[in-house]
Design a protein around this motif. Structure first.
Motif, PDB file in Angstrom:
ATOM      1  N   ASP A 130       0.809  -1.216   0.000  1.00 56.34           N
ATOM      2  CA  ASP A 130       0.000   0.000   0.000  1.00 56.34           C
ATOM      3  C   ASP A 130       0.842   1.266   0.000  1.00 56.34           C
ATOM      4  O   ASP A 130       0.305   2.361  -0.180  1.00 56.34           O
TER       5      ASP A 130
ATOM      6  N   ALA B 232       1.769   0.179  -8.177  1.00 56.69           N
ATOM      7  CA  ALA B 232       0.677   1.168  -8.201  1.00 56.69           C
ATOM      8  C   ALA B 232      -0.642   0.606  -8.734  1.00 56.69           C
ATOM      9  O   ALA B 232      -1.706   0.966  -8.209  1.00 56.69           O
TER      10      ALA B 232
ATOM     11  N   MET C 118      -2.553  -0.911  -5.907  1.00 55.60           N
ATOM     12  CA  MET C 118      -3.095   0.132  -5.037  1.00 55.60           C
ATOM     13  C   MET C 118      -4.352   0.733  -5.660  1.00 55.60           C
ATOM     14  O   MET C 118      -5.366   0.931  -4.985  1.00 55.60           O
ATOM     15  N   ALA C 119      -4.279   1.024  -6.961  1.00 52.93           N
ATOM     16  CA  ALA C 119      -5.414   1.634  -7.659  1.00 52.93           C
ATOM     17  C   ALA C 119      -6.625   0.708  -7.655  1.00 52.93           C
ATOM     18  O   ALA C 119      -7.768   1.155  -7.482  1.00 52.93           O
TER      19      ALA C 119
ATOM     20  N   ARG D  60      -6.666   2.690  -2.787  1.00 59.10           N
ATOM     21  CA  ARG D  60      -5.890   3.345  -1.737  1.00 59.10           C
ATOM     22  C   ARG D  60      -4.402   3.091  -1.977  1.00 59.10           C
ATOM     23  O   ARG D  60      -4.019   2.115  -2.628  1.00 59.10           O
ATOM     24  N   GLY D  61      -3.600   3.979  -1.437  1.00 63.37           N
ATOM     25  CA  GLY D  61      -2.156   3.795  -1.533  1.00 63.37           C
ATOM     26  C   GLY D  61      -1.440   5.126  -1.561  1.00 63.37           C
ATOM     27  O   GLY D  61      -2.042   6.176  -1.812  1.00 63.37           O
TER      28      GLY D  61
ATOM     29  N   TYR E  83      -2.736   7.820 -11.512  1.00 63.08           N
ATOM     30  CA  TYR E  83      -3.239   6.992 -10.410  1.00 63.08           C
ATOM     31  C   TYR E  83      -4.047   7.763  -9.371  1.00 63.08           C
ATOM     32  O   TYR E  83      -4.797   7.164  -8.598  1.00 63.08           O
TER      33      TYR E  83
ATOM     34  N   VAL F 120      -4.714   6.689  -5.369  1.00 63.22           N
ATOM     35  CA  VAL F 120      -3.293   6.589  -5.023  1.00 63.22           C
ATOM     36  C   VAL F 120      -2.691   7.996  -4.994  1.00 63.22           C
ATOM     37  O   VAL F 120      -2.689   8.698  -6.007  1.00 63.22           O
TER      38      VAL F 120
END
Length: 252
Positions: free
Chosen positions: A87, A128, A131-132, A136-137, A175, A180
C-alpha cells in the motif's frame, strides 16, 4: 465481511540514512516494511531495529542500477508477503557520481538514470496498479533540491532527479483518480554516511542556510512519513522541500 490483509510499505535504499529512518517510522505507523538495499548486514540491522520496537520487516536485497534486479525484487516481494498488500512505495534509493558533462561517460549516465528514474518507474508500474484496484495507496519519490536549482558538475544527477519530479506529476494524473496519492520530498544537504565524503564541498552551503546546518536523516523521513499518513489525505502531486530554507533565500 471483507478480508483484512497485512499492509506493507516498500522502502528502497532503507539500509541506512533517510531510507532507514523512513522504514523505522512507517513500522511505528503500523506498516509491515520491506527493507530494500544492496548490503545484507545493513539491511538486517534495519530489520532488527524494527523488530526490536515490535514491528515487522523483511529484507530484500537488490542492486537498483540493474533493471533485471529491480524486476527480481518485485517478484521476491510478491512471493514473500503472501496475501499482504503493498500500500506504500517510497522510491528513496538514488545518487550518482558528480562530474562535468564532458567527463561523464555513457555508462555513468545510464547508471544514474537507471537508479534514479528507471528503477522507480519499474517499481511504480509493478505496485501502483494494485493500489489503484484497491482504491488506496501512497507513493513518495525522494528527489533533490537539484530539481529546481542547478550546480556545476552535476548535470546527469540533476537531470535524473528532474525526471523523477515530473514522474510525480504524471503518476498523480494516472493513479490519483483511483485513490493513489503520489508526492515528492526534495531534501537539501543531509548528514548521512553516504554524503560524509563530500562534506567539505558543502561548508559554504551550510553556512548560508537559514537553518545553519545540514538535515538529520530522520528530519527528512518525517516529511515522507507525513505525506504517507492520513493527515496528508488531500495532498497529491506536491513537492515538499526539506532544505533548511536554501530554496527561499538569496545569499547577498
Amino acid at each position: 465481511m471483507s478480508e483484512t490483509r497485512e499492509s506493507w510499505a516498500v522502502v528502497t535504499g532503507s539500509t541506512s540514512g533517510i531510507g532507514r529512518e523512513t522504514a523505522v517510522g512507517l513500522a511505528e505507523d503500523g506498516f509491515a516494511v520491506v527493507v530494500c538495499g544492496r548490503d545484507h548486514d545493513r539491511a538486517e540491522e534495519t530489520v532488527k531495529r524494527i523488530e526490536a520496537a515490535g514491528g515487522k520487516a523483511i529484507a530484500v536485497l537488490a542492486d537498483l542500477t540493474d533493471p533485471a534486479a529491480v524486476r527480481a525484487l518485485v517478484a521476491e516481494v510478491r512471493e514473500r508477503i503472501g496475501d499482504g498488500t503493498v500500500d506504500v512505495l517510497v522510491n528513496n534509493a538514488g545518487g550518482g557520481e558528480f562530474a562535468p558533462t564532458e567527463a561523464t561517460t555513457e555508462e555513468r549516465f545510464d547508471t544514474t538514470f537507471t537508479l534514479n528514474v528507471k528503477a522507480p518507474y519499474i517499481l511504480t508500474g509493478a505496485f501502483a496498479p494494485g493500489m489503484a484496484d484497491r482504491g488506496r495507496g501512497a507513493i513518495v519519490n525522494v528527489g533533490s533540491l537539484s530539481t529546481t536549482m542547478a550546480a556545476s558538475g552535476t548535470s546527469a544527477f540533476q537531470a535524473a532527479k528532474a525526471a523523477l519530479s515530473m514522474l510525480t506529476k504524471s503518476w498523480t494524473a494516472e493513479y490519483g483518480p483511483r485513490g493513489v496519492r503520489v508526492n515528492s520530498v526534495d531534501p537539501g544537504y543531509v548528514l548521512t554516511r553516504v554524503n560524509e565524503h563530500i562534506r567539505d564541498m558543502f561548508d559554504r552551503y551550510l553556512t548560508d542556510l537559514p537553518a545553519g546546518r545540514g538535515a538529520q536523516p530522520e528530519e527528512v523521513a518525517e516529511a515522507i512519513r507525513f505525506l504517507i499518513s492520513p493527515k496528508a489525505s488531500y495532498i497529491q502531486g506536491a513537492t515538499l522541500t526539506v532544505d533548511g530554507g536554501k530554496n527561499s533565500v538569496v545569499t547577498m
